[in-house]
Structure formats: structure tokens, C-alpha cells
Design a protein around this motif. Structure first.
Motif, PDB file in Angstrom:
ATOM      1  N   LEU A  15      61.420   3.506  61.996  1.00 32.99           N
ATOM      2  CA  LEU A  15      60.771   5.018  62.298  1.00 32.99           C
ATOM      3  C   LEU A  15      59.341   4.368  61.809  1.00 32.99           C
ATOM      4  O   LEU A  15      59.857   3.101  60.891  1.00 32.99           O
ATOM      5  CB  LEU A  15      61.101   6.417  60.895  1.00 32.99           C
ATOM      6  N   THR A  17      55.742   3.738  64.312  1.00 32.53           N
ATOM      7  CA  THR A  17      54.549   4.159  64.767  1.00 32.53           C
ATOM      8  C   THR A  17      54.062   3.906  66.068  1.00 32.53           C
ATOM      9  O   THR A  17      53.125   2.615  65.573  1.00 32.53           O
ATOM     10  CB  THR A  17      53.378   5.199  63.956  1.00 32.53           C
ATOM     11  N   ASN A  37      55.785   8.123  67.648  1.00 31.13           N
ATOM     12  CA  ASN A  37      56.679   7.958  67.595  1.00 31.13           C
ATOM     13  C   ASN A  37      57.661   7.446  68.322  1.00 31.13           C
ATOM     14  O   ASN A  37      58.036   8.322  69.060  1.00 31.13           O
ATOM     15  CB  ASN A  37      56.431   9.225  66.492  1.00 31.13           C
ATOM     16  N   SER A  39      62.216   6.283  66.900  1.00 30.75           N
ATOM     17  CA  SER A  39      63.436   5.738  65.590  1.00 30.75           C
ATOM     18  C   SER A  39      64.251   5.061  66.359  1.00 30.75           C
ATOM     19  O   SER A  39      64.737   5.669  68.219  1.00 30.75           O
ATOM     20  CB  SER A  39      63.455   7.574  64.954  1.00 30.75           C
ATOM     21  N   ARG A 189      52.993   0.979  63.816  1.00 34.76           N
ATOM     22  CA  ARG A 189      52.844   0.487  61.983  1.00 34.76           C
ATOM     23  C   ARG A 189      54.264   1.570  61.818  1.00 34.76           C
ATOM     24  O   ARG A 189      54.931   2.133  62.212  1.00 34.76           O
ATOM     25  CB  ARG A 189      51.514   1.643  61.073  1.00 34.76           C
ATOM     26  N   ASP A 190      54.268   1.283  60.703  1.00 39.66           N
ATOM     27  CA  ASP A 190      56.035   2.105  60.089  1.00 39.66           C
ATOM     28  C   ASP A 190      55.840   3.617  59.151  1.00 39.66           C
ATOM     29  O   ASP A 190      54.198   3.138  59.356  1.00 39.66           O
ATOM     30  CB  ASP A 190      56.550   0.519  59.375  1.00 39.66           C
ATOM     31  N   PRO A 191      56.005   3.768  58.675  1.00 44.71           N
ATOM     32  CA  PRO A 191      55.857   5.189  58.295  1.00 44.71           C
ATOM     33  C   PRO A 191      55.317   5.505  56.864  1.00 44.71           C
ATOM     34  O   PRO A 191      54.470   6.459  57.180  1.00 44.71           O
ATOM     35  CB  PRO A 191      57.234   6.065  57.672  1.00 44.71           C
ATOM     36  N   ASN A 192      55.441   4.231  56.094  1.00 39.52           N
ATOM     37  CA  ASN A 192      54.641   4.269  54.888  1.00 39.52           C
ATOM     38  C   ASN A 192      53.024   3.654  55.128  1.00 39.52           C
ATOM     39  O   ASN A 192      52.095   2.899  54.338  1.00 39.52           O
ATOM     40  CB  ASN A 192      55.395   2.713  54.548  1.00 39.52           C
TER      41      ASN A 192
END
Length: 202
Positions: A15, A17, A37, A39, A189-192
Motif C-alpha cells: 500500500l 501513497t 493511493n 494498493s 510514501r508507504d503507509p508508515n
């Protein structure tokens, strides 16, 4: 259990962004951006099994069960080697201990020996036969069995690539709805919140 086929499916998901697609035709694209986003999930059949098993021995004296325990442990290890497991795919022996057993009244009542062996089986479809081999050689405790793939990074990379493409497709649709076109990607960017890519501005 001899010859049993072990079937499983592993999934890698990504996932991400895509932050700040520039919109073409703007004088200051950095100031006119959109975020999308994406996924993706990739499934594959595992080709590796990670098995943790061992042996236990109980007896009245430490010396007796220590010797017997080591012999059984060595027999299981050698049987797996003879069956085709590579030396580097066997580890363990560090979880060997000698501890007292206690009866219901809390008093010492004999001793216990345990040895743990971690096995990487690179022929997942025939994992059952290797387990049979270990049991026949003396293994009597099973701790865990996990499926895996030999190249997890490649699997995740494929999922990540699809997620980026899905995000771009979403961005293109949003831009088209407003009569615009998507330009270059400014950041990923990743979900974190970890930045996987960011356009240099210097």
C-alpha cells in the motif's frame, strides 16, 4: 503421512501513497499537485518450509539422559542430512538444557533434556516426507511449521510495482475529470510515512 503434499498460498501486499503528482500545463507545478493511493496484492505458492522440531528425554540421573538425548538429537540431524537437507539448512542445538522435573508436591523428581532443531526445507511439496524422516529417527516434539518463499523481496517488489501503477491510474482519472493531465511523480510514501522516493529539488 509419507508423500503427503503440503498446499498453501502466500500473499504479499503493498500500500503506497503517491504524493504530489504535478499537473501539466501549470506555471508552478510544485504548487498544483494531487495525491493518490494505490494498493496491490500478489499471491504465490510457497517453495520453502521452515520447520522447528526436537526431542525430549527424561530420566532419573543427568548423565544418563544427557548421553541418550545427544544421541537422539544427532540421529535426527543425520537422518535429515541423509534425506537431502543441506548442512546450512539445519541449525539448533543451542536450546539444549538440563533441568529438574518436579512432582506434584514440588520436590525434584528426575531430570529433563530438550534439544531443538530448525530445518529449512526447500522442497515444500515434499515437506511431509522430511517430517516423517525426522519422526522415524526419534523427533518427538513439533514446535512450528511455517511456509515461505525463497525470494520474499521479489514478491514484495512485484506488489509494490503494481501498487504504484494503480495509484498512477487513479491520479490520471482524477486529473482527467478536471480536464488536466498528470505529470511526473514528486514523491512516493508507504503507509508508515516512510519516503520511498522523492524528487530532488536542489
Amino acid at each position: 503421512m509419507m508423500g503427503k503434499r503440503w498446499v498453501a498460498l502466500l500473499t504479499a501486499a503493498a500500500l503506497i501513497t503517491l504524493t504530489g503528482f504535478s499537473l501539466q500545463g501549470e506555471a508552478a507545478p510544485q504548487a498544483d499537485t494531487l495525491t493518490a493511493n494505490g494498493s496491490a496484492t500478489v499471491e504465490t505458492t510457497p517453495d520453502v518450509v521452515r520447520l522447528t522440531l526436537g526431542i525430549q528425554e527424561e530420566g532419573a540421573t543427568p548423565s544418563a539422559i544427557w548421553q541418550t538425548g545427544w544421541e537422539r538429537f544427532a540421529a535426527v540431524r543425520q537422518a535429515l542430512l541423509d534425506a537431502g537437507i543441506a548442512e546450512e539448512d539445519l541449525s539448533g542445538g543451542t536450546d539444549l538444557y538440563l533441568g529438574q522435573n518436579y512432582n506434584d508436591n514440588g520436590y525434584p523428581d528426575g531430570y529433563r533434556f530438550r534439544a531443538v532443531l530448525e530445518v529449512t526445507i526447500r522442497d515444500a511439496e515434499n515437506a511431509g516426507s522430511y517430517i516423517d524422516t525426522a519422526i522415524a529417527a526419534g523427533a518427538d516434539v513439533g514446535y512450528s511449521l511455517q511456509y515461505a518463499v525463497s525470494d520474499e523481496a521479489a514478491l514484495y517488489g512485484e506488489a509494490l510495482g503494481r501498487a504504484v501503477q494503480n495509484a498512477r491510474t487513479s491520479a490520471e482519472r482524477l486529473a482527467a475529470a478536471s480536464g488536466r493531465q498528470v505529470g511526473r511523480v514528486l514523491a512516493i510514501r508507504d503507509p508508515n510515512g516512510v519516503t520511498l522516493y522523492e524528487e530532488r529539488t536542489d
